[in-house]
Motif scaffolding. Structure first.
Motif, short mmCIF file in Angstrom:
data_model
loop_
_atom_site.label_atom_id
_atom_site.label_comp_id
_atom_site.label_asym_id
_atom_site.label_seq_id
_atom_site.Cartn_x
_atom_site.Cartn_y
_atom_site.Cartn_z
N ALA A 249 4.23 6.73 -6.85
CA ALA A 249 3.52 5.99 -5.69
C ALA A 249 3.94 4.52 -5.85
CB ALA A 249 2.11 6.06 -5.59
N GLU B 193 0.94 -1.03 -0.01
CA GLU B 193 0.04 -0.06 -0.09
C GLU B 193 0.89 1.27 -0.03
OE1 GLU B 193 -3.12 0.19 3.02
OE2 GLU B 193 -3.32 -2.25 2.60
N GLN C 98 -8.50 8.09 -4.43
CA GLN C 98 -8.01 9.36 -5.30
C GLN C 98 -9.09 10.11 -5.41
OE1 GLN C 98 -9.13 9.76 -8.44
NE2 GLN C 98 -10.45 8.15 -8.88
N GLU D 108 1.26 5.73 -1.09
CA GLU D 108 0.48 6.91 -1.14
C GLU D 108 1.32 8.07 -1.83
OE1 GLU D 108 -1.39 7.16 2.61
OE2 GLU D 108 -0.42 9.12 2.65
N LYS E 52 -4.06 6.94 -3.03
CA LYS E 52 -3.65 5.59 -2.28
C LYS E 52 -3.50 4.54 -3.29
CE LYS E 52 -4.13 5.90 2.59
NZ LYS E 52 -5.28 5.77 3.76
N LYS F 190 -4.70 13.15 -1.88
CA LYS F 190 -4.12 11.89 -1.65
C LYS F 190 -4.39 10.97 -2.68
CE LYS F 190 -1.71 11.64 2.54
NZ LYS F 190 -2.07 12.64 3.30
#
Lengths: 198, 194, 229
Positions: C177, C89, C119, C91, C100, C98
């Motif tokens: 990310a 996971e 998102q 971010e 993720k 953010k």
């Protein structure tokens, strides 16, 4: 410097009215003249900053401390309503002329969704921050003030255009609200030019 | 007969979006697709029906001067209930609509109907008024969402009508929301006059 | 108001305070009750979403081991005792807030699949990331690629991935990310890390809008690089 980026971001790039769609009602309703637009902008800036501070503290030290976040919406809207009343009473005493200009619109601030919207964003820490900054009271307040300035800017710009619109030939079917919305759309398009700056 | 009239009044004569021009924030903010617009409309309808009914029931118990705060508390309570239920049972929609769910509290339509209708009529008609206004709002949002989705991506309710390459992306973005609504209102005005 | 046919309560101080307090208390009570009822379904819905994402981005596995690496949650997957990959996971800051994501790597570090957890990108632009980077078209697809061998940045920045049309910032943030996720994965399996520059900051540096802004960016970039080393 990073704090400056918050301001650029909230005023120009992610303008609350033109790209986040909050506070549209006063944006359309109180934008016929630049004077009233300025007054409304000032009133919103004042209330927004105050309410953000109060709701942030309430969220951290009452709602989260007691685990009752589910009362957030209820508590926040009551605080905002009370605050608007307070501002109205103070304004009546301190500046009767400003009160006369804004009196009608002050109660409208309660149902201005950018006030509650920003309060929730800041309390939940979900507003957009530049790299390296954490959501806290300081960044929250800067964000709130910048958002309010962005609101005022959009409102005044829009009012300026609408004042000119009265002297233009508008297709009959578009008179009134439709042309106002289309102008707002063009303004939003202009603001899109800022995207990517921050 | 009056029941039907109350519903039709909200749906057509006093359509909150096209005629009263209320609740513009969710109208513009959640209509990037037809399904989003419809979800937002139905969520607002739920709050409208419940708050209208309760406010009509308690209207005689509330002193006039604290009328507004009392109504706001009732509305905020229903919005929070809705918020929690949506997060639990339809998390995907809850996430898409995001901030606009708690902001139903400050939707002028809800408080406006409480003041203009529920405070003067009985619970049954108030609930019906909620249904009518709510459906009128839902209809407007779905229509605007469908138009924006079609012009922007060539789809309606995610079903392809024409290739996405021919879509004008601007209609999905912020400026397109304003412009599409502007023309839609102009067309509705024209039809109403005719 | 007394004697009014509506029989409204009089607006004196006692009545006003009393009525408001009672209404608020009832509202709070109802909300408390609803909260208790929905608390569990909300938690279940969240857990289900996470589980579904893990299932989606990994191949077959028997059991998971969770570990936190570089502040990111790494779900290591095993089949029997053999390590078969990990779902990470990760971010970053995107265009609208953010982003993720959950990225799945097989045991060689190749990307199996990814899922977007959260998102707030622009609808119609940045939101396309949900399937853009797994569509087989030009150089969009990142599935099967290895962040160590393939440079997973947008082509504009010299990488080999096509950015989402008109959403370069979102694309940069997404790929940052992915690289962050890979680093967390690599820190666990001993593979070398890749350099990550966040999408937003890089963009400013590249365009150098103002020297002062670029300075801030330099500081931020340095600190990110320092973190990576």
């Amino acid at each position: 410097m990073a704090y400056f980026l918050i301001i650029v971001s909230a005023v120009l790039v992610n303008n609350i009215v033109l790209s986040q769609f909050l506070g549209i009602c006063p944006f359309l309703g109180v934008s016929k003249k630049i004077d009233t637009a300025l007054g409304m902008g000032a009133a919103v800036t004042f209330v927004l900053t105050l309410s953000t501070i109060i709701t942030y503290l309430l969220q951290k030290y009452v709602l989260e401390a007691f685990g009752i976040q589910y009362l957030q919406t209820l508590v926040f809207i009551l605080v905002i309503a009370a605050l608007v009343q307070l501002v109205e009473i103070i304004l009546k005493k301190v500046s009767p002329s400003l009160y006369q200009a804004l009196g009608v619109f002050l109660p409208l601030i309660t149902t201005n969704c950018c006030i509650l919207g920003v309060a929730i964003l800041v309390a939940d820490g979900t507003y957009k921050l530049p790299e390296g900054l954490e959501p806290n009271l300081l960044t929250g307040v800067i964000f709130a003030i910048a958002t309010a300035i962005g609101f005022a800017l959009a409102l005044v710009l829009f009012a300026g255009i609408r004042e000119q619109l009265r002297f233009s030939n508008i297709p009959k079917g578009l008179e009134g609200t439709p042309i106002a919305l289309i102008v707002a759309g063009l303004l939003a398009m202009a603001f899109m030019g800022f995207s990517g700056v921050v | 007969m009056k029941s039907l009239k109350v519903i039709l009044n909200g749906l057509i004569t006093e359509n909150p979006t096209f005629v009263l021009l209320l609740g513009m924030c969710p109208t513009l903010g959640t209509t990037s697709s037809a399904i989003n617009g419809m979800s937002m409309g139905l969520a607002t309808t739920f709050v409208l029906i419940c708050s209208n009914m309760v406010i009509s029931l308690i209207k005689n118990l509330v002193p006039d001067k604290v009328r507004i705060p009392a109504y706001v508390v009732v509305i905020a309570a229903f919005v929070s209930v809705l918020q929690m239920c949506m997060e639990a049972y339809v998390p995907a929609i809850y996430e898409t609509l995001g901030l606009f769910i708690p902001l139903i509290v400050v939707n002028c339509i809800v408080l406006g109907r409480a003041e203009a209708f529920a405070a003067k009529n009985n619970a049954w008609y108030s609930a019906l008024d909620g249904v009518g206004i709510g459906l009128g709002f839902t209809f407007a949002l779905t229509l605007l969402g469908a138009i924006r989705e079609l012009l922007g991506t060539g789809k309606v309710f995610s079903m392809t009508v024409f290739s996405e390459n021919y879509g004008a992306l601007v209609f999905i973005l912020a400026p397109g929301a304003f412009i599409a609504l502007g023309y839609l209102i102009a067309i509705v005005n024209k039809i109403r006059k005719a | 108001m007394k004697g009014d046919k509506n029989m409204k309560l009089e607006s004196n101080f006692k009545n006003m305070v009393l009525v408001l307090t009672i209404i608020s208390l009832i509202a709070a009570g109802v909300l408390g009750a609803v909260y208790t009822v929905t608390e569990e379904p909300i938690a279940i819905a969240k857990a289900e979403k996470q589980q579904a994402a893990i299932q989606q981005v990994l191949n077959d596995f028997d059991r998971l081991e969770d570990e936190t690496v570089n502040g990111l949650l790494v779900h290591k997957a095993y089949q029997g005792d053999a390590f078969v990959g990990a779902a990470v996971e990760s971010e970053t800051n995107g265009f609208g807030g953010k982003i993720k994501i959950m990225v799945g790597f097989d045991k060689e570090g190749n990307i199996i699949d990814y899922a977007i957890l959260q998102q707030a990108e622009t609808p119609g632009l940045g939101t396309k990331m949900v399937d853009w980077f797994k569509t087989d078209k030009n150089n969009q697809n990142i599935k099967g690629k290895n962040p160590e061998k393939n440079k997973l940045t947008v082509t504009k920045d010299g990488g080999e991935v096509d950015a989402i049309t008109a959403a370069t910032i979102s694309s940069r943030a997404f790929l940052a990310a992915v690289n962050l996720a890979y680093n967390a994965y690599a820190a666990n399996s001993g593979a070398p890390a890749v350099n990550v520059v966040s999408g937003v900051t890089q963009h400013i540096a590249a365009d150098s809008i103002a020297p002062a802004v670029a300075d801030t960016v330099q500081v931020a970039t340095d600190s990110i690089n320092a973190l990576n080393e």
